[in-house]
Scaffold this active site. Structure first.
Site, PDB file in Angstrom:
ATOM      1  N   HIS A 199       0.833  -1.213   0.000  1.00  8.81           N
ATOM      2  CA  HIS A 199       0.000   0.000   0.000  1.00  8.81           C
ATOM      3  C   HIS A 199       0.866   1.261   0.000  1.00  8.81           C
ATOM      4  O   HIS A 199       1.293   1.733   1.047  1.00  8.81           O
ATOM      5  CB  HIS A 199      -0.909  -0.027   1.250  1.00  8.81           C
TER       6      HIS A 199
ATOM      7  N   HIS B 189       0.846   4.975  -2.402  1.00  4.87           N
ATOM      8  CA  HIS B 189       0.359   5.776  -3.531  1.00  4.87           C
ATOM      9  C   HIS B 189       1.576   6.363  -4.240  1.00  4.87           C
ATOM     10  O   HIS B 189       2.420   7.002  -3.593  1.00  4.87           O
ATOM     11  CB  HIS B 189      -0.540   6.910  -3.023  1.00  4.87           C
TER      12      HIS B 189
ATOM     13  N   HIS C 132      -9.859   1.373   0.326  1.00 10.10           N
ATOM     14  CA  HIS C 132      -9.620   2.168   1.532  1.00 10.10           C
ATOM     15  C   HIS C 132     -10.917   2.196   2.358  1.00 10.10           C
ATOM     16  O   HIS C 132     -11.962   2.614   1.837  1.00 10.10           O
ATOM     17  CB  HIS C 132      -9.253   3.602   1.176  1.00 10.10           C
TER      18      HIS C 132
ATOM     19  N   GLU D  66     -10.444   4.180   7.804  1.00  7.90           N
ATOM     20  CA  GLU D  66      -9.307   5.067   8.059  1.00  7.90           C
ATOM     21  C   GLU D  66      -9.851   6.357   8.692  1.00  7.90           C
ATOM     22  O   GLU D  66      -9.657   6.607   9.865  1.00  7.90           O
ATOM     23  CB  GLU D  66      -8.558   5.368   6.745  1.00  7.90           C
TER      24      GLU D  66
ATOM     25  N   ASP E  80       1.977   4.052   2.862  1.00  5.60           N
ATOM     26  CA  ASP E  80       0.882   4.906   2.367  1.00  5.60           C
ATOM     27  C   ASP E  80       1.379   6.065   1.491  1.00  5.60           C
ATOM     28  O   ASP E  80       1.338   5.960   0.269  1.00  5.60           O
ATOM     29  CB  ASP E  80       0.046   5.419   3.541  1.00  5.60           C
ATOM     30  N   ASP E  81       1.785   7.166   2.090  1.00  8.06           N
ATOM     31  CA  ASP E  81       2.297   8.344   1.353  1.00  8.06           C
ATOM     32  C   ASP E  81       3.526   8.839   2.120  1.00  8.06           C
ATOM     33  O   ASP E  81       3.469   9.875   2.813  1.00  8.06           O
ATOM     34  CB  ASP E  81       1.243   9.456   1.318  1.00  8.06           C
TER      35      ASP E  81
HETATM   36  N1  LIG Z   1      -4.237   7.747   3.133  1.00 10.51           N
HETATM   37  C1  LIG Z   1      -5.068   7.962   2.101  1.00 10.51           C
HETATM   38  N2  LIG Z   1      -6.385   7.739   2.252  1.00 10.51           N
HETATM   39  C2  LIG Z   1      -7.228   7.942   1.232  1.00 10.51           C
HETATM   40  N3  LIG Z   1      -6.855   8.366   0.034  1.00 10.51           N
HETATM   41  C3  LIG Z   1      -5.553   8.603  -0.169  1.00 10.51           C
HETATM   42  N4  LIG Z   1      -4.904   9.046  -1.265  1.00 10.51           N
HETATM   43  C4  LIG Z   1      -3.609   9.138  -0.945  1.00 10.51           C
HETATM   44  N5  LIG Z   1      -3.406   8.767   0.334  1.00 10.51           N
HETATM   45  C5  LIG Z   1      -4.612   8.423   0.846  1.00 10.51           C
HETATM   46 ZN   LIG Z   2      -3.741   4.867   1.016  1.00 15.41          ZN
END
Ligand SMILES: Nc1ncnc2[nH]cnc12
Ligand SMILES: [Zn+2]
Length: 322
Positions: free
Chosen positions: A11, A13, A189, A192, A270-271
């Site tokens: 996971h 992005h 997703h 969260e 994640d990011d």
């Molecule tokens: N943590 C996240 N939750 C939902 N959409 C996303 N797009 C990029 N990161 C995300």
């Molecule tokens: Zn994500």
């Protein structure tokens, strides 16, 4: 220390992995003012909605096929450098359309980045096409149709990301039907920003084999049991959850409780630069803050390979490496 452990990430992005220095160089190249989103080497946002806005703005400085090849190669090189054998990147061909590059050129750039990285280190990667919830059901159906028709062997999964508070999962079910009928792996997703109901909605409406985050399932112990019984794999991103305030601190993060309840958990970033983290740090947190031993971490990595959207031959090869 986890540097000796093989790593897998399910996971992340792609645009969310953009190193701030690269984003700055890209903005300079195109004469784009990115100062509202990137200051002193860090991305600027203050809550989930402003994070999504910042993410979309940052994505706009990646414009060409070569920009995407470079971004992908850069991230996969970083992963390979910490002993990562497999990565699934969440990509948004819609973004390629929005910037005028086109979905095919966007994907082709990403695939070139995968090819270059694999040539150097052997790292294996696949793509999960995502729809963005805040762009509405029609756009998400478009993303699913694109993924279904692409005929690209590296596109192996479909996801729904973006603003979880917009609409209900059932509004997006048709997109998942299209992706599933095309043989793509399904993840979504949920749990969260929204609570346990969102994970239950996802199970009911799209029957995913994996859930992105899913951590707020902990608010409903019957749901936790349901996840364990189904064998649904959670793509848990602890650093992201703390940065976004989903939980106030690591001590209250449910990773260990979910695992002990029999839920199949994996760890991802994640990011990463948006959340001041990295896959390396997530593995270090698993070992240090969460107190998992090497064997337990290897078991989570093996779970990630078992749940990966790859063919059986590749899965066997990856499992043999751990
Ligand atoms: N943590 C996240 N939750 C939902 N959409 C996303 N797009 C990029 N990161 C995300
Ligand atoms: Zn994500």
């Amino acid at each position: 220390m986890t540097s000796h452990l093989k790593k897998v990430e399910l996971h992340c992005h792609l645009e969310g992995a953009a190193p701030p220095a690269l984003t700055e160089a890209q903005a300079r190249k195109y004469g784009i003012d990115i100062s509202a989103q990137l200051r002193d080497g860090a991305y600027v946002w203050h809550d989930f909605a402003s994070f999504l806005e910042c993410y979309d703005k940052v994505s706009e400085v990646y414009k060409t096929e070569e920009d995407y090849a470079l971004l992908t190669e850069t991230y996969l090189d970083e992963l390979a450098g910490i002993n990562t054998i497999y990565s699934e990147l969440i990509v948004s061909p819609d973004h390629g359309k929005r910037i005028g590059l086109g979905a095919d050129a966007y994907i082709s750039g990403v695939c070139e980045g995968i090819r270059r990285a694999k040539e150097k280190s052997g790292i294996e990667a696949r793509l999960i096409v995502t729809g963005e919830r805040h762009f509405g059901p029609e756009s998400v159906i478009g993303a699913a149709e694109y993924a279904a028709k692409a005929g690209n062997p590296l596109i192996t999964g479909f996801n729904l990301a973006g603003e979880e508070r917009m609409g209900r999962v059932a509004d997006y079910a048709r997109a998942f039907d299209i992706a599933r009928d095309a043989g793509l792996g399904i993840t979504i997703h949920a749990g969260e920003v929204c609570g346990a109901f969102s994970v239950a909605d996802a199970l009911d409406a799209v029957r995913p084999s994996r859930v992105g985050h899913g951590v707020r399932a902990i608010e409903d112990l019957d749901l936790v049991r349901r996840l364990a019984d189904l064998g649904t794999v959670l793509e848990v991103c602890p650093g992201s959850n703390i940065a976004l305030g989903v939980f106030p601190d690591f001590a209250s993060h449910p990773l260990r409780r979910l695992k002990e309840a029999g839920v199949r958990v994996t760890i991802s970033s994640d990011d990463p630069p948006f959340f001041h983290t990295s896959l390396k740090r997530e593995y270090e947190l698993a070992a240090g803050t969460f107190g998992f031993g090497d064997a337990e971490i290897d078991a989570m990595t093996r779970t990630a390979v078992e749940a990966a959207f790859v063919d059986d031959k590749t899965r066997k090869t990856l499992l043999a490496l751990i």
